[in-house]
Design an enzyme around this catalytic site. Structure first.
Site: not given
Ligand SMILES: *Cc1c(COP(=O)(O)O)cnc(C)c1O
Length: 793
Positions: A355, A533-534, A539, A641, A645
């Site tokens: 991952h 998101k986290r 990110k 992911t 969405k």
């Protein structure tokens, strides 16, 4: 809970709910609380799952097909009631039942605790997979840990993240069945003895793993699989001798120690702390699951050599990677299989999903820790390592090296297939972390791009859009998501576009009301821009907030200018020990405080950061989003992911060429995607340049100005760790990507002004994202990795 109610054939759902309220809960409808109604409904729905569940199990036994076992430390399942109701097609009936009693079905459903047994994407993927495996009729079990406390609850105090324990289990819920008869003794430590020609591990400490089952119902109730979660129990509940001697605390100690193993979810999804407890958790659930798998196999067959034709075991990341050595131990030490044959059989069963390429996330354990907790496994790993070295004399990769046991290479060598989770990530895996192993084992690495279940993320979460789609093309899309393609021509149909835009607007009004209840007024006609998101440096929430500050400054320069009003929504938790991420949260909240209260600009720009991002909040935010922020440093997000969405729900992506963004852009079309930033290769090259950040800042005056505002205390604190990071080492290249991100953000606004065209692009995003169904992903695993066939009842 004792379930005394037996559903009679032909009984209506309405009767069943009332019967459960009365006989299972002992409540009178006149005095029932929301929780009573929710439990009565849950039990009535659960009754309707049991028959398909049993039928699925019977069909699997009858067909003697291959079963799939999905091992994951995390299952971020969220609430289950709405999912189950939707999948059974009972939503309308339920709504009517509560309407008749002047109650709101949605409110009743929202009373359910959100089961957050995971950190983020990895755990949510496992939950989507469970639902899809049931929908496509793949006979499967999910295996994980029944954490007493899932991911912490987040709140903000003075803008800073506060963490409180999550306690889903203390609230009533209807989904689990305790299975005291399915308990296994799991050992740790001790010694390895050779008795005759057998090697025997004699653990020093043992705990019991007790099973709890949750049925996972697929679309239209055609199939149901089981999620089996393990809870740790002491072998002896308490020490009577110590109790009788007056040592009351000491007497309870064995219980407390054992239960620690399933007490809490590790609150981080990317960095692994070398903690003994973590390794214990991993071995605990992996070993219990393998024992259960072999027990089921032994019930049906007596030839161990056919194990790989009946059993496929998927390892979700390296967390269950000890499955390789443990399966070899069970087959060789306990079942008497020849060692090499045991290794072959184990490899035939096992698949490993990688991952992340972040080196700190590839688990490794010190040899000392492994020897003290799992002495026999260390021997087995050494023997597998030696065999691997003998077979590949030129190899450089070792399973034990630098004083550590390397779980990534162990998972790789013990699996017959290793997969990445997006095309880009799989390619990078072959070039970086597993370059050497890929050379030695060509064709072992395959790609299975992630997906999401459309039942939850479109049908249940976005009823307005779902209704519109079904009206336009029928409901075949729900389990054949690529049927959404039929919407493509409607992107040019003005009436359809108007209806599509109206559904989005109504979702925005809902979100505006929700934010309003939390004290933040937002204009539902503003552009809703969402990054959830986290919180993690890669990110790059800090890139987003820096751009927001720069925009605010420009608006302030010219408040009468022709601006596109927008609401910037953030959501996400930081790992409690991740100081920099928590600083980013503090900065976002500090900026929100100033911007939201600036009378010159607050009608044009708002920053919202609702606390405690989880599956439930995602289901609320995504249907209302118009812009999807997917801005990770290229090469760092394995797939994502969340990005899928959003695209399905008609938000346009602003993003880098990272993870599955690449495939989203290819499918929806480059014209309907707002690309910016460096590629993965360019990022690597950029980092080689001395002072790359300082150079980028010198060329981006807006970034400099935003950083100066932070440093001068415009937002209270000065956030030196953030400004120094971005202007210093800037490993995640925030500064170098800023100017292009600014450009793409302005392109978005220009596009947003033309609402008809914007909606056309949104429709195309929905129409062309059907490939991202997790049904497609599961079928890929079934054919490329598991060799499993779909069954039906
Ligand atoms: C989908 C989802 C994620 C994963 O989001 P990414 O943007 O892919 O990181 C994380 N948490 C929750 C609650 C989700 O629903």
């Amino acid at each position: 809970m004792k379930d005394v109610h037996v559903p009679r054939p032909g009984e209506t759902l309405s009767d069943a709910i009332l019967q459960h309220l009365k006989y299972s809960l002992g409540k009178d409808a006149a005095h029932a609380t929301t929780t009573d109604w929710r439990m009565a409904l849950s039990l009535a729905i659960r009754d309707r799952i049991v028959d398909p569940w049993f039928a699925s199990t019977r069909a699997t036994y009858a067909k003697q097909g291959k079963r799939v076992y999905y091992l994951s430390m995390e299952f971020l399942i969220g609430r289950l009631l709405e999912d189950a109701t939707v999948n059974l097609g009972l939503m309308d009936e339920v709504a009517e039942f509560f309407d008749d009693r002047s109650l709101d079905a949605r409110m009743v459903m929202q009373d359910e605790p959100d089961a957050a047994l995971g950190n983020g994407g990895l755990g949510r993927l496992a939950a989507c997979f469970l639902e899809s495996m049931s929908t496509v009729g793949c006979p499967a079990y999910g295996y994980g840990i029944r954490y007493e406390h899932g991911l912490f609850k987040q709140s903000f105090e003075g803008g800073r993240q506060m963490e409180a324990p999550e306690d889903w289990l203390t609230e009533a819920h209807a989904w689990e069945f305790e299975r005291p008869e399915s308990s296994y003794r799991i050992g740790f430590g001790g010694a390895v003895k050779v008795l005759g020609n057998r090697t025997v591990w004699q653990p020093e400490e043992t705990v019991l793993a007790r099973a709890y089952d949750m049925p996972m119902i697929g679309w239209q109730g055609r199939w149901a699989n089981t999620l089996r979660l393990w809870s740790a129990r002491p072998e002896t509940v308490f020490d009577l001798d110590r109790f009788n001697a007056g040592d009351y605390y000491g007497a309870a100690e064995p219980e407390a120690l054992a239960r620690t193993i399933s007490r809490v979810l590790y609150p981080d999804d990317t960095t692994e702390e070398g903690k003994r407890l973590r390794l214990k958790q991993e071995f605990f659930f992996t070993a219990a699951s393998l024992r259960d798998i072999l027990r089921r196999f032994e019930d049906e067959y007596d030839d161990w050599s056919i194990l790989p034709s009946k059993v496929a075991i998927q390892l979700n990341d390296t967390h269950p990677a000890i499955a390789g050595p443990e399966l070899v131990r069970l087959l060789h030490d306990e079942k008497g299989m020849d060692f090499d044959a045991a290794v072959e059989a184990a490899r035939g069963c096992l698949g490993y999903t990688n991952h992340t390429l972040l080196p700190e996330a590839l688990e490794r354990w010190s040899i000392e820790l492994m020897r003290s907790l799992l002495p026999r496994h260390l021997q087995i790993i050494e023997r597998i390592d030696a065999a691997h070295a003998a077979a590949h004399p030129d190899r450089k990769v070792v399973l034990i090296g630098d004083g550590d046991v390397q779980m990534g290479p162990i998972a790789f060598t013990m699996a017959h297939r290793v997969n990445g989770v997006s095309a880009l990530h799989t390619g990078l895996m072959k070039e970086t972390v597993f370059a050497e192993l890929n050379r030695l084992h060509p064709n072992r690495i395959v790609n299975e791009t992630n997906g999401i279940t459309p039942r939850r993320w479109v049908l249940a979460a976005n009823p307005r859009l779902s209704g519109l789609i079904t009206e336009a093309i029928g409901d075949g899309w729900v389990d054949d998501l690529e049927e959404l393609m039929q919407l493509e021509p409607m992107a040019d149909d003005a009436q359809f576009r108007d209806e599509y835009a109206a559904a989005k607007r109504a979702n925005k009004v809902d979100l505006a009301n929700y934010l309003g209840q939390q004290g933040l007024a937002v204009d539902p006609d503003a552009m809703f821009d969402v990054q959830i998101k986290r919180i993690h440096e890669y990110k790059r929430q800090h890139l987003n907030i820096l751009q927001t500050i720069a925009l605010w400054q420009e608006i302030k320069d010219d408040p009468k200018g022709d601006w596109v009003p927008q609401v910037k929504v953030f959501g996400g938790k930081a790992a409690p020990g991740y100081v920099f991420a928590k600083e980013i949260i503090f900065l976002i909240n500090a900026v929100a405080e100033v911007i939201n209260n600036d009378p010159d600009t607050s009608h044009l720009l708002k920053v919202a950061y609702p606390a405690n991002y989880n599956v439930t909040l995602a289901e609320r935010l995504i249907p209302a989003a118009e812009v999807s922020q997917q801005i990770s440093t290229a090469g760092k997000e394995a797939s994502g992911t969340g990005n899928m969405k959003f695209a399905l729900n008609g938000a346009l992506t602003i993003g880098t060429l990272d993870g599955a963004n690449v495939e989203i852009r290819e499918l929806v079309g480059a014209d309907n995607f707002f690309l910016f930033g460096m590629t993965a290769q360019e990022v690597v090259a950029r980092r080689q340049i001395d002072d790359h950040a300082a150079k980028a800042i010198a060329e981006a005056p807006r970034l400099k100005r935003a950083m100066d505002a932070i440093a001068s205390g415009t937002f209270g604190e000065r956030f030196a760790s953030i400004t120094e990071n971005v202007s210093g080492d800037d490993y995640f290249c925030v500064a170098s990507d800023f100017a292009d991100y600014w450009r793409a953000s302005r392109d978005l606004e220009v596009a947003y002004r033309d609402q008809a065209d914007w909606t056309r692009m949104a429709v195309l995003n929905t129409a062309r994202s059907g490939w991202f169904s997790s049904d497609r992903t599961i079928r890929g695993y079934m054919s490329d990795i598991w060799g499993a066939e779909a069954l039906s009842v």
